[in-house]
Design an enzyme around this catalytic site. Sequence first.
Site, PDB file in Angstrom:
ATOM      1  N   THR A 221       0.823  -1.218   0.000  1.00 28.76           N
ATOM      2  CA  THR A 221       0.000   0.000   0.000  1.00 28.76           C
ATOM      3  C   THR A 221       0.854   1.263   0.000  1.00 28.76           C
ATOM      4  OG1 THR A 221      -1.754  -1.172   1.184  1.00 28.76           O
ATOM      5  CG2 THR A 221      -1.818   1.231   1.216  1.00 28.76           C
TER       6      THR A 221
ATOM      7  N   VAL B 200       6.814   7.463  12.549  1.00 30.66           N
ATOM      8  CA  VAL B 200       5.983   7.985  13.636  1.00 30.66           C
ATOM      9  C   VAL B 200       4.990   8.993  13.072  1.00 30.66           C
ATOM     10  CG1 VAL B 200       5.933   9.217  15.837  1.00 30.66           C
ATOM     11  CG2 VAL B 200       7.883   7.752  15.289  1.00 30.66           C
TER      12      VAL B 200
ATOM     13  N   GLY C 142     -10.607  -2.358   6.802  1.00 29.78           N
ATOM     14  CA  GLY C 142      -9.178  -2.167   6.590  1.00 29.78           C
ATOM     15  C   GLY C 142      -8.499  -1.226   7.561  1.00 29.78           C
TER      16      GLY C 142
ATOM     17  N   LYS D 118       6.702   3.892  18.655  1.00 27.58           N
ATOM     18  CA  LYS D 118       6.731   5.298  18.234  1.00 27.58           C
ATOM     19  C   LYS D 118       7.196   6.196  19.372  1.00 27.58           C
ATOM     20  CE  LYS D 118       2.952   4.557  14.940  1.00 27.58           C
ATOM     21  NZ  LYS D 118       1.497   4.701  14.717  1.00 27.58           N
TER      22      LYS D 118
END
Length: 417
Positions: free
Chosen positions: A10, A133, A188, A206
Site C-alpha cells: 500500500t 511515527v 481495513g 513510536k
Amino acid sequence: MNIALLGFGTIGSGVYELINLNKGKFAGNFTDVESRKSSPVITKVLERDASKDLGDTVGKIVTHPSEILEDESIGLVIALMGGMDFEYEMIKECLRAGKHVVTANKAVISEYFQELLTLAEENGVVLRYEASVGGGIPIIGSLKEEMKINRVTEIKGILNGTTNFILSKMTEEGADFGDTLALAQSIGFAEADPTADVEGYDVSRKLSILSSMAYESIIRDEDVYKRGITDIRAADIEMIGSMGYVVKYLGHSMLEEKNVYTTVEPVLFKEASIMSNVNSEFNIISITGDIIGELQFYGKGAGKDATANAVVGDVLYILNIVGEQNLPKPLRLNRKLNKMGTEVFKGKYYLRANLDDKEMLDQVLTAVETVAARKTVIVNDNQVYVVTNAIAANDFNKMAEKLKETVPECFYARIYE
C-alpha cells in the site's frame, strides 16, 4: 541518482505514484531543464511477485536483493517491506554499500536506532525515518528543529490510528470493543492480527523513537510500560461519558533531570480537551520544550497518501542535501538516563469490575482501599464502578493487576486533569 524501492504494498505503491507517475509535485522540485530531464526516479523495486504492474516502464521489478545492493547507479533506497529481520538486514546492507536509506519501519528503528545511525555516519550516508511515527504528521523533523534551541522534557499523544478509530466509534455509538474491532478489520482500519495496535506495541515503538531523540538517550520498546484497551466495554463508555470524560489511548513520556518515565495506557480526558476531540484515524502529538512551551501537531496518523507523503519528503530532503554536499550533523543518543517506568504519573482512577457475588464486591473495595481513598462508588446490577482520589500510577497498576487474578473482568484508567 537512481532510487530503489523495497516493497510494493500500500505505502510502496503510493510512493511510486508520487515519484514515478507524477502524482503530486515531486518532479517540480527539479526546476531547471537539465535537472528535470534527469530527475531521480525509482528504477528497481524489490518484490516477491514479479508479475505486479508498476504502472510505467521506468521501474523494473527485481526479486533478489543483490540486484539493488550491487547496482552503483542506485544511491538511495526506500525500505517499505515491513516486518523486522529481513528489512533490518537490508537497511544495514544498504548503508554499508554507501546508499542513503528512507524507511517507515518503526519496529526496526526503535529496536536498532543507535546501530543504524552509527552505520550511516560511518559510511557517509543519511538515514531518514519521518514516516515511522505519525504517518503524515511531520513530527520527526519538527522535533529535531525544536531541539536546536529547546530542552525537550515531555512528549505525549494519540499515536495509533487503529485504536483511536476503535475508541472513537465506541464513544460515538456506545458499542462494545469486540464489535468495533471487527468493524475496523472489515474496512481495513485494523489488521487481521491486531495485537500490536490494541496491546500498545505500535504506540510504544513510536514513543520510544521520539523519546530517544528528545532525551538524547536510547529508550527501548521494553523500557515502556504498556497496557492495552481490550478490557474496555460499552458499559465503561457510558459511565465515563456520564462523568464528562472521554477515553483515549495515550503514549506519554517525561524527563526529570536524569530520570525518564514512559507509559502507554488508556486515559480519561475531559470532554472539552483537545485530546478528547481527536477522532478516527487522526493523531495528535505534543512536545514540551523549556523555551517554547507546549507544541501540538495534528494530522492523519496512517494511510497510503499520508505516509507516502512523509516518505517522499525524506527522499527530497536527502536529494537536496546531497546536491549541496551538506550532510546533517549526526544525532547523538549517548546520554545516560534512569528508566523509571510510571513512577512520576499520578491521578484519580476510574475502575469498573464485573461481579459474581457480594464477596467479589468486598474484594474489589478492599483492594482499592489498600492504595487509595474511594471518592465515588456505584453498584449497578452485577457491576461496580469506583473513582478514587489521586494516587501514584505505580501503586494503582500493581493493585489492579493483582485484583485481576481473582476479578478478571475489569477495566481501569487514570483520569488526566
